[in-house]
Design a protein around this motif. Structure first.
Motif, PDB file in Angstrom:
ATOM      1  N   UNK A   1       0.814  -1.213   0.000  1.00  0.00           N
ATOM      2  CA  UNK A   1       0.000   0.000   0.000  1.00  0.00           C
ATOM      3  C   UNK A   1       0.849   1.264   0.000  1.00  0.00           C
ATOM      4  N   UNK A   2       2.172   1.081   0.200  1.00  0.00           N
ATOM      5  CA  UNK A   2       3.076   2.218   0.294  1.00  0.00           C
ATOM      6  C   UNK A   2       3.353   2.635   1.725  1.00  0.00           C
ATOM      7  N   UNK A   3       2.580   2.126   2.671  1.00  0.00           N
ATOM      8  CA  UNK A   3       2.735   2.464   4.086  1.00  0.00           C
ATOM      9  C   UNK A   3       3.973   1.771   4.654  1.00  0.00           C
ATOM     10  N   UNK A   4       4.740   2.516   5.443  1.00  0.00           N
ATOM     11  CA  UNK A   4       5.901   1.951   6.127  1.00  0.00           C
ATOM     12  C   UNK A   4       5.490   1.488   7.509  1.00  0.00           C
ATOM     13  N   UNK A   5       6.064   0.390   7.943  1.00  0.00           N
ATOM     14  CA  UNK A   5       5.822  -0.127   9.291  1.00  0.00           C
ATOM     15  C   UNK A   5       6.994  -1.009   9.685  1.00  0.00           C
ATOM     16  N   UNK A   6       6.852  -1.686  10.797  1.00  0.00           N
ATOM     17  CA  UNK A   6       7.857  -2.641  11.233  1.00  0.00           C
ATOM     18  C   UNK A   6       7.288  -4.048  11.100  1.00  0.00           C
TER      19      UNK A   6
ATOM     20  N   UNK B   1       4.264  -4.943  -5.984  1.00  0.00           N
ATOM     21  CA  UNK B   1       3.849  -5.875  -4.929  1.00  0.00           C
ATOM     22  C   UNK B   1       2.328  -5.993  -4.859  1.00  0.00           C
ATOM     23  N   UNK B   2       1.645  -4.893  -5.076  1.00  0.00           N
ATOM     24  CA  UNK B   2       0.192  -4.921  -5.112  1.00  0.00           C
ATOM     25  C   UNK B   2      -0.298  -5.777  -6.286  1.00  0.00           C
ATOM     26  N   UNK B   3       0.337  -5.646  -7.432  1.00  0.00           N
ATOM     27  CA  UNK B   3      -0.020  -6.460  -8.601  1.00  0.00           C
ATOM     28  C   UNK B   3       0.240  -7.941  -8.330  1.00  0.00           C
ATOM     29  N   UNK B   4       1.320  -8.240  -7.624  1.00  0.00           N
ATOM     30  CA  UNK B   4       1.631  -9.620  -7.264  1.00  0.00           C
ATOM     31  C   UNK B   4       0.488 -10.223  -6.444  1.00  0.00           C
ATOM     32  N   UNK B   5       0.002  -9.490  -5.464  1.00  0.00           N
ATOM     33  CA  UNK B   5      -1.091  -9.987  -4.625  1.00  0.00           C
ATOM     34  C   UNK B   5      -2.384 -10.159  -5.426  1.00  0.00           C
ATOM     35  N   UNK B   6      -2.674  -9.214  -6.308  1.00  0.00           N
ATOM     36  CA  UNK B   6      -3.885  -9.317  -7.138  1.00  0.00           C
ATOM     37  C   UNK B   6      -3.833 -10.549  -8.025  1.00  0.00           C
ATOM     38  N   UNK B   7      -2.651 -10.897  -8.499  1.00  0.00           N
ATOM     39  CA  UNK B   7      -2.473 -12.059  -9.379  1.00  0.00           C
ATOM     40  C   UNK B   7      -3.002 -13.332  -8.713  1.00  0.00           C
ATOM     41  N   UNK B   8      -2.925 -13.390  -7.394  1.00  0.00           N
ATOM     42  CA  UNK B   8      -3.342 -14.594  -6.674  1.00  0.00           C
ATOM     43  C   UNK B   8      -4.639 -14.408  -5.895  1.00  0.00           C
ATOM     44  N   UNK B   9      -5.363 -13.339  -6.191  1.00  0.00           N
ATOM     45  CA  UNK B   9      -6.634 -13.057  -5.519  1.00  0.00           C
ATOM     46  C   UNK B   9      -6.480 -13.121  -4.007  1.00  0.00           C
TER      47      UNK B   9
END
Length: 161
Positions: free
Chosen positions: A16-21, A83-91
């Motif tokens: 999502x672009x959000x940074x976290x740990x 990375x978002x496209x990668x996740x969409x590829x696998x629903x």
């Protein structure tokens, strides 16, 4: 046999672009793999395995107990969009499966080394790498499973949740 390798609390960027740990993912159990979004071999298999595991856990009523994390080792090419496209590829199930990139290359290399992930640049394929699924509880790796051994992983998972 369970391993107790700590999963370090490193700085990551989500799809999502959000940074976290890494320790911000607080579900009781994490299932982690290492990928690069341009991969057409092992990463595709791992993505399909994660998708299938998500479905199995949801049908067993355990979707809220497990967080899936795909961590990219292609620091230069895998940003939030890829990375978002990668996740969409696998629903992928939003909120239940996240794709991450480590904030800096040195930390990425240290993470890969600490978990025994082997990644070798390969001009025609992008990378050659080992493919495994890491089972994490309380920020410690407690099991490593071959991508073709999801039955044993599911057995271990159901004993935890």
């Amino acid at each position: 046999m369970e391993r107790r390798t700590p999963l370090p609390d490193i700085h990551v960027q989500r799809e999502t672009g959000v940074f976290s740990n890494l320790h911000d993912f607080e579900k009781p159990v994490l299932i982690v793999d290492f990928i690069f979004s341009r991969c057409t071999t092992a990463c595709m298999v791992m993505g399909y395995r994660f998708s299938r595991l998500q479905t199995l856990l949801a049908s067993a009523g355990h979707a809220e107990d497990v967080q899936f994390l795909s961590i990219s080792f292609d620091h230069e090419n895998d940003g939030p969009e890829e990375l978002s496209a990668y996740l969409r590829r696998f629903s992928s199930e939003p909120g239940n499966w996240s794709a991450l990139r480590v904030a800096d290359k040195q930390t990425l290399d240290e993470l890969l080394d600490s978990l025994g992930v082997i990644v070798l640049p390969e001009p025609d394929l992008g990378y050659v790498h080992n493919a495994a699924i890491y089972l994490v509880r309380n920020h410690r790796v407690i099991g490593i499973y071959d991508i073709d051994n999801t039955a044993e992983l599911m057995e271990h998972l159901t004993s935890l949740i």
